[in-house]
Scaffold this motif. Structure first.
Motif, PDB file in Angstrom:
ATOM      1  N   LEU A 310      -9.614 -12.724  18.070  1.00 17.81           N
ATOM      2  CA  LEU A 310      -9.588 -13.892  17.203  1.00 17.81           C
ATOM      3  C   LEU A 310     -10.860 -13.924  16.370  1.00 17.81           C
ATOM      4  CD1 LEU A 310      -8.368 -16.618  19.728  1.00 17.81           C
ATOM      5  CD2 LEU A 310      -7.010 -15.579  17.916  1.00 17.81           C
ATOM      6  N   HIS A 315     -10.750 -14.429  23.412  1.00 13.59           N
ATOM      7  CA  HIS A 315      -9.801 -14.796  24.448  1.00 13.59           C
ATOM      8  C   HIS A 315     -10.475 -14.638  25.809  1.00 13.59           C
ATOM      9  CE1 HIS A 315      -6.268 -14.278  21.582  1.00 13.59           C
ATOM     10  NE2 HIS A 315      -6.103 -15.470  22.122  1.00 13.59           N
ATOM     11  N   ARG A 499       0.733 -16.817  11.846  1.00  8.78           N
ATOM     12  CA  ARG A 499      -0.596 -16.566  12.405  1.00  8.78           C
ATOM     13  C   ARG A 499      -1.693 -17.121  11.504  1.00  8.78           C
ATOM     14  NH1 ARG A 499      -1.216 -10.404  14.052  1.00  8.78           N
ATOM     15  NH2 ARG A 499       0.435 -10.106  12.531  1.00  8.78           N
ATOM     16  N   SER A 531      -2.537 -12.459  18.337  1.00  9.37           N
ATOM     17  CA  SER A 531      -3.212 -13.757  18.357  1.00  9.37           C
ATOM     18  C   SER A 531      -2.728 -14.653  19.484  1.00  9.37           C
ATOM     19  CB  SER A 531      -3.004 -14.483  17.019  1.00  9.37           C
ATOM     20  OG  SER A 531      -3.531 -13.737  15.947  1.00  9.37           O
ATOM     21  N   THR A 533       0.019 -16.520  19.806  1.00  9.21           N
ATOM     22  CA  THR A 533       0.312 -17.793  19.151  1.00  9.21           C
ATOM     23  C   THR A 533       1.064 -18.736  20.081  1.00  9.21           C
ATOM     24  OG1 THR A 533       0.438 -16.639  17.031  1.00  9.21           O
ATOM     25  CG2 THR A 533       1.380 -18.848  17.129  1.00  9.21           C
TER      26      THR A 533
END
Length: 647
Positions: A310, A315, A499, A531, A533
């Motif tokens: 990111l 993360h 995204r 990502s 999501t």
């Protein structure tokens, strides 16, 4: 240029604190490690700092003998234990340029038992000291062997000249062993021994606490918590090795070993204004190849963190599973001054269970069960305590651990991090019973109860995890769907749009055209993209007939949650059911309010919204005019054809 050598720790039986480097091949490794009569020799390779690959804060300094190249470093098992190393542990040896010679060194015993032995053997210690060690540093712990089976432990108290680096001892170094004056009374001797032991214990604690300080390159580090399903899709083996008190994130660039320490974690969940503060261990994975090939957990986590990236965030994996998935957490380093080792800890149990445990003498088993969970790292407690399930015979007992200020020397505050370790004494106490609240009698009313927003949520709330966290709609889907034919060509395009989170999309298709299947496919793909999501769906058909206030409240809560968990995406399915096309000649005030709510919320949010309808002509004309023509915020329109035409 710094010289570093990876190696494995092995033990020798010699009574000294020197290291011996040896090259062991796959053929002779077993025999060499098991041989007790192994002869160690070779020239001096230099002064080295041996650092743990698992925790770089654990290290010791030694002089190394042998030849290059080498695979194993043999050291005394007692010296390894007091320094924090284990046999077959992987280490890095960093060569040091030590040219400072020590003129005076003062050492003190670590415990009362060491003191009593030293008082009788001081002369022999002074004669044999230089034969067992030649490289020391301030506050270093070393064993001294009086015979092959008898040893005492020292703490280096003072070095002259004073320096922060290691120094070399030679024949001109004056050694002073801190002890009592001869001829003193026995009680004075005992008091002195106790004082010396207390001083050394404080120094030992200080050195111990420094192992839990991790320096972050920026403060705070922001991490986004990954859900368990995502982690399981990347980590095939070793998932059971995740520590319940640890948060895992990617290591620094080109880091040769993992970093480990205590961090303060601040979180804010949906609907909360104040941040929650908790303490966790932080484990940062390696980013270079200097690691065990058999460390599958570290390798899998490193690969996952490298793939799921990111912007301006990282993360992370929560080993405890207590943090809400997809939320952002702030991690701050905790200085040594805020870490305190507990001497006593209060164990709060409900009255009935405590009476049973005391009556049947089960408290010892409870203590043993708690200590069994301390085999790895100590428990981390804040002033608010920590709940713990303690296994006992055929059941588990829920207790709450609270730090006790009894016996603490260090000044503590509301932000202090307390460590509960093996030596902490557990004190069982009865938990305070909650105050009873007298419920006021309900007053009957003739007013007709109308279903409100809470009723809707009760019947239509999505599946949740064990911790009552909203599940990602994309993770609820599987890949065994009906084939969507050429509709799949839109998946990559929408994946990129969702995204980025800067555009809204109108998805159109008649009955039987595969809109629902396409939405599930898209949500599944978004949930597992780079990502990770977060996806949420609102079936608008369930909102039909609701007031604008109820709809606005639902959208506000949904967008608030999605903003916290970005990157995220909201699917408004069957938008034409709640915003249908109506006769333009007649005004519908209720419908105008609903149109206004939807258009305002879509314009204000930074989350991508996918609006699903049958045809553009079935959607309210006023809504289409506001979001797609006058001031367009729906920048993409996709029309799906019938599946039979494309399959």
């Amino acid at each position: 240029m710094n010289q570093s050598y990876p190696a494995f720790v092995s033990f020798h039986s010699l009574s000294n604190c020197f290291g011996y480097a040896k090259l062991l091949t796959a053929i002779n490794a077993t025999n060499a490690l098991s041989s007790v009569n192994e002869q160690f020799n070779g020239p001096l390779l230099g002064s080295f700092r041996m650092r743990s690959c698992d925790n770089p804060n654990i290290y010791c300094d030694l002089q190394l003998f042998g030849q290059l190249p080498f695979t194993n470093v043999f050291i005394n098992s007692v010296f390894a234990e007091v320094s924090g190393f284990q046999e077959r542990q992987e280490v890095i040896l960093e060569k040091m340029n030590c040219k400072t010679y020590c003129s005076y060194i003062e050492v003190a015993p670590r415990t009362d038992n060491d003191y009593s032995v030293i008082a009788q053997s001081q002369a022999s210690i002074e004669n044999e000291f230089l034969n067992q060690i030649r490289l020391v540093s301030q506050n270093m712990i070393i064993p001294h062997f009086l015979s092959p089976g008898v040893y005492v432990q020292f703490r280096i108290l003072n070095i002259v000249p004073a320096t922060g680096s290691s120094v070399v001892l030679n024949n001109n170094t004056e050694l002073h062993v801190q002890t009592v004056v001869e001829g003193s009374k026995s009680d004075e001797k005992a008091n002195m021994a106790h004082k010396v032991s207390s001083i050394v214990q404080d120094l030992s604690t200080k050195g111990f606490l420094s192992n839990y300080v991790v320096k972050l390159e920026k403060s705070p580090i922001i991490g986004r918590v990954l859900p368990k399903k995502i982690v399981m899709s990347w980590v095939n083996e070793g998932l059971e090795q995740l520590d319940k008190n640890t948060i895992y994130i990617a290591g620094r660039d080109n880091s040769p070993y993992p970093e480990h320490g205590i961090v303060e974690v601040r979180t804010r969940t949906k609907g909360e204004r104040e941040e929650h503060i908790q303490f966790y261990y932080l484990h940062r994975t390696t980013t270079t190849s200097i690691t065990k090939k058999t460390d599958k957990l570290n390798n899998s986590l490193s690969h996952m963190f490298d793939s799921l990236k990111l912007e301006n965030r990282q993360h992370c994996v929560d080993g405890s599973g207590s943090l809400e998935p997809y939320v952002n957490i702030k991690m701050y380093s905790v200085p040594e001054s805020r870490i305190c080792t507990l001497k006593f800890c209060d164990v709060m149990i409900d009255k009935e269970t405590l009476t049973w445990a005391q009556e049947f003498d089960m408290t010892k088993l409870l203590v043993k069960s708690i200590q069994n969970q301390l085999q790895g790292n100590p428990f981390i407690l804040s002033v608010r305590g920590k709940e713990l399930d303690v296994p006992l015979i055929d059941k588990a007992i829920r207790v709450k651990l609270y730090p006790s200020i009894k016996g603490l020397v260090k000044r503590w505050t509301e932000d202090t991090c307390f460590l509960l370790e093996q030596t902490t004494q557990l004190v069982f106490r009865k938990a305070a019973e909650p105050k009873l609240q007298v419920a006021e009698p309900e007053v009957p009313t003739r007013r007709r109860k109308r279903k409100d927003h809470s009723d809707y949520l009760e019947h239509s709330k999505p599946e949740t995890s064990n911790n009552n966290h909203t599940e990602n709609f994309g993770l609820l889907q599987t890949e065994e769907f009906v084939q969507i034919g050429s509709h799949s060509k839109f998946l990559s395009e929408l994946d990129k749009i969702c995204r980025e989170g800067k555009q809204h999309v109108m998805l159109l298709g008649g009955n039987g055209y595969g809109k629902t299947t396409f939405v599930k496919k898209l949500a599944h793909r978004l949930a597992y993209n780079s990502s990770a999501t977060f996806c949420k769906v609102i079936p608008c058909s369930l909102l039909k007939g609701r007031s604008a206030d109820v709809i606005e409240k639902l959208l506000t809560e949904s967008f608030s949650e999605l903003e916290l968990k970005k990157p995220s995406c909201l699917f408004l399915d069957d938008i034409d059911v709640i915003l249908p096309q109506i006769d333009q000649e007649q005004r519908h005030l209720a419908m105008e309010k609903v149109v206004s709510v939807f258009s305002r919320k879509l314009r204000a949010t930074g989350v991508t919204v996918v609006l699903v309808a049958q045809r553009l002509s079935t959607v309210n004309e006023g809504f289409v005019e506001q979001v797609m023509r006058t001031r367009p915020i729906v920048s993409k329109k996709i029309e799906l054809g019938p599946l039979t035409k494309y399959c």
